[in-house]
Design an enzyme around this catalytic site. Structure first.
Site, PDB file in Angstrom:
ATOM      1  N   ILE A 191      -6.516  -5.269   8.343  1.00 20.37           N
ATOM      2  CA  ILE A 191      -7.700  -4.416   8.226  1.00 20.37           C
ATOM      3  C   ILE A 191      -8.705  -4.925   7.193  1.00 20.37           C
ATOM      4  O   ILE A 191      -9.836  -4.434   7.136  1.00 20.37           O
ATOM      5  CB  ILE A 191      -7.317  -2.955   7.911  1.00 20.37           C
ATOM      6  CG1 ILE A 191      -6.751  -2.812   6.504  1.00 20.37           C
ATOM      7  CG2 ILE A 191      -6.349  -2.414   8.938  1.00 20.37           C
ATOM      8  CD1 ILE A 191      -6.528  -1.365   6.094  1.00 20.37           C
ATOM      9  N   ASP A 241      -0.905  -6.146   9.558  1.00 20.05           N
ATOM     10  CA  ASP A 241      -2.011  -5.282   9.134  1.00 20.05           C
ATOM     11  C   ASP A 241      -3.141  -6.202   8.671  1.00 20.05           C
ATOM     12  O   ASP A 241      -3.058  -6.815   7.602  1.00 20.05           O
ATOM     13  CB  ASP A 241      -1.543  -4.370   8.001  1.00 20.05           C
ATOM     14  CG  ASP A 241      -2.623  -3.417   7.516  1.00 20.05           C
ATOM     15  OD1 ASP A 241      -3.809  -3.804   7.543  1.00 20.05           O
ATOM     16  OD2 ASP A 241      -2.307  -2.298   7.097  1.00 20.05           O
ATOM     17  N   LYS A 296     -12.352  -0.731   6.327  1.00 18.66           N
ATOM     18  CA  LYS A 296     -12.510  -1.616   5.177  1.00 18.66           C
ATOM     19  C   LYS A 296     -13.550  -2.704   5.434  1.00 18.66           C
ATOM     20  O   LYS A 296     -14.449  -2.920   4.620  1.00 18.66           O
ATOM     21  CB  LYS A 296     -11.161  -2.255   4.822  1.00 18.66           C
ATOM     22  CG  LYS A 296     -10.032  -1.259   4.685  1.00 18.66           C
ATOM     23  CD  LYS A 296     -10.307  -0.191   3.640  1.00 18.66           C
ATOM     24  CE  LYS A 296      -9.128   0.758   3.491  1.00 18.66           C
ATOM     25  NZ  LYS A 296      -9.377   1.836   2.520  1.00 18.66           N
ATOM     26  N   TYR A 306       0.823  -1.205   0.000  1.00 18.22           N
ATOM     27  CA  TYR A 306       0.000   0.000   0.000  1.00 18.22           C
ATOM     28  C   TYR A 306       0.861   1.261   0.000  1.00 18.22           C
ATOM     29  O   TYR A 306       1.715   1.428   0.878  1.00 18.22           O
ATOM     30  CB  TYR A 306      -0.899  -0.038   1.236  1.00 18.22           C
ATOM     31  CG  TYR A 306      -1.637   1.226   1.570  1.00 18.22           C
ATOM     32  CD1 TYR A 306      -2.455   1.859   0.643  1.00 18.22           C
ATOM     33  CD2 TYR A 306      -1.539   1.782   2.845  1.00 18.22           C
ATOM     34  CE1 TYR A 306      -3.142   3.017   0.961  1.00 18.22           C
ATOM     35  CE2 TYR A 306      -2.232   2.932   3.186  1.00 18.22           C
ATOM     36  CZ  TYR A 306      -3.021   3.555   2.231  1.00 18.22           C
ATOM     37  OH  TYR A 306      -3.696   4.700   2.554  1.00 18.22           O
TER      38      TYR A 306
END
Length: 478
Positions: free
Chosen positions: A232, A230, A270, A145
């Protein structure tokens, strides 16, 4: 005039990236079906809008969850007054329970380890601040990202070292790649403090399998560096194989790991489609990190009003169970139809089962196998096709020709327009991409696409709960 700080005037925010340039192109000329039919369609925003009707219906039935209703106003004073950095107990309990539910209740989370932050952006910066000094480094598998270059680096002074993953093995994280990145960091005189992995992956839409996660845990344990997971996109997994969390791996028999090295970043941006609520979570197995992160949360607390609403919503077991099932079904249908439609004109993508996007393979459309050619193609897509898609180079992909395309942030009609633009562009510029058995005559194919688009616009199938069901891949779920 006194000079501003070096951080304020530097390029650390990372806005000089094609990823952000695409957003600017959209913002200056956003698509609207009536006012701006020739505008840019936003396909660079990883946002989940598919369940909004489901959530809205719950809110209508539970007005007491909001302080802005007659039924909820009695809670106004209580929530308007000061809240400490720990957050409301009912909020932390509800989020911890939801995190467990998303992971199939195969692991439980301690509400006392839930630390609030202003979205995942703030959570990542908080973790970086707690674990590393300026000039220290984190390893990050590619592609990753673009916002990490801002979130982890801008104000902390931390460096990111890419772990180069290859398309030849579907961009999987290997021990060889991890070791190579670690050595590269050492040769650059960087002290490696941790490894950041995104699972499910943004931008790949894939999950890390159990064996890969075990190898990752083994690697950081041997090197005595931290692991930031991460997670999410944990609730966006819409088909098998199921999501496996780092928290599950470290509890398995036979897995050796210093739990003080394990940290999870989570949010509701998300999984639930609530990026505007700015609900970020740091969950650490390290007591010192929890304590420090909680002190830092004073710079980015979640508002009490939001905590109250989230606690009410996520404490409702029926809502959570039905939401997870509904979201999975809608993401599955949208993903299947989107990838099937692209395949009709020879566009493939990395096989994926999670996320709000696909990793689209446009290598056949490149003038040559270079990043310069990738940028040329991207500029055409932005300026002529009028679609904001994100080039792989902005995700630090080391192979030109890959693009991230988001599919869950628009309604069915807008998606139909986007797909028609893609098909028209491919047919116009590279007819050879279309498989011979599907080619026939261009005129007949265009007529077929035109008829299909008429079908897509039919009000009878435009229900947000049954997006685009005419694809055989949607109907024949496996």
């Amino acid at each position: 005039m006194a000079a501003m700080s070096k951080i304020a005037t530097g390029n650390g925010h990372g806005e000089n990236s094609p990823y952000f340039d695409g957003w600017k192109a959209y913002e200056t000329n956003p698509f609207h079906p009536i006012d701006r039919p020739e505008g840019v369609i936003q396909m660079g925003l990883a946002e989940n809008q598919l369940c909004f009707d489901f959530i809205k219906n719950w809110l209508i039935k539970h007005p007491e969850a909001s302080l802005c209703t007659a039924q909820g106003v009695n809670k106004f004073k209580e929530t308007a007054l000061f809240q400490d950095y720990h957050g409301m107990p009912e909020f932390r309990q509800a989020v911890a329970k939801f995190m467990g539910k998303v992971r199939g209740d195969r692991v439980k989370f301690d509400p006392d380890r839930i630390v609030m932050s202003g979205g995942a952006t703030g959570a990542h910066e908080t973790v970086a601040f707690c674990l590393a000094d300026p000039g220290d480094a984190f390893l990050v598998p590619t592609p990753y990202y673009p916002g990490f270059d801002r979130d982890l680096k801008w104000r902390t002074g931390v460096e990111l070292v890419p772990v180069n993953c290859e398309s030849s093995n579907d961009f999987k994280i290997t021990r060889v790649a991890l070791e190579a990145a670690y050595v590269k960091a050492q040769e650059a005189n960087l002290r490696v403090k941790g490894l950041l992995v995104t699972n499910p992956s943004n931008p790949l839409g894939t999950i890390l399998d159990r064996e890969t996660l075990k190898n990752v845990v083994s690697f950081i344990n041997e090197k005595n560096i931290h692991l930031i997971g991460d997670e999410i996109y944990a609730a966006t997994v819409f088909m098998d194989p199921e999501f496996v969390s780092i928290s599950e791996i470290i509890e398995e028999d036979g897995v050796e790991c210093n739990r003080d090295l394990i940290h999870i970043v989570y949010s509701l941006s998300k999984d639930m489609g609530f990026p505007g609520f700015r609900v970020g979570i740091v969950y650490s197995y390290n007591d010192a990190v929890v304590s420090c992160a909680r002190k830092m949360s004073s710079f980015g607390l979640v508002s009490s009003q939001t905590q109250h609403l989230i606690a009410s919503m996520l404490s409702n077991d029926d809502f959570v169970d039905n939401f997870i099932a509904e979201s999975k079904e809608l993401l599955f249908k949208r993903h299947k139809y989107f990838t099937w439609s692209l395949s009709q004109v020879g566009i493939s993508s990395l096989k994926s089962n999670a996320g709000l996007f696909i990793w689209m393979d446009l290598r056949k459309l490149l003038r040559e196998n270079t990043f310069e050619a990738e940028m040329e193609l991207w500029r055409v897509i932005i300026n002529e096709v009028k679609l904001n898609v994100s080039p792989g180079s902005s995700f630090h992909c080391n192979e030109p020709g890959w693009f991230r395309v988001c599919f869950a942030n628009m309604d069915d009609n807008t998606m139909a327009v986007a797909l028609l633009r893609i098909r028209t562009f491919v047919l116009k510029n590279n007819e050879a991409m279309v498989p011979p058995r599907k080619l026939c005559r261009r005129s007949s194919l265009k007529l077929s696409l035109s008829r299909r688009m008429d079908d897509l616009m039919s009000p009878s199938i435009m229900s947000p709960h049954s997006p685009l069901p005419q694809s055989p891949l949607v109907r024949a779920r496996t």
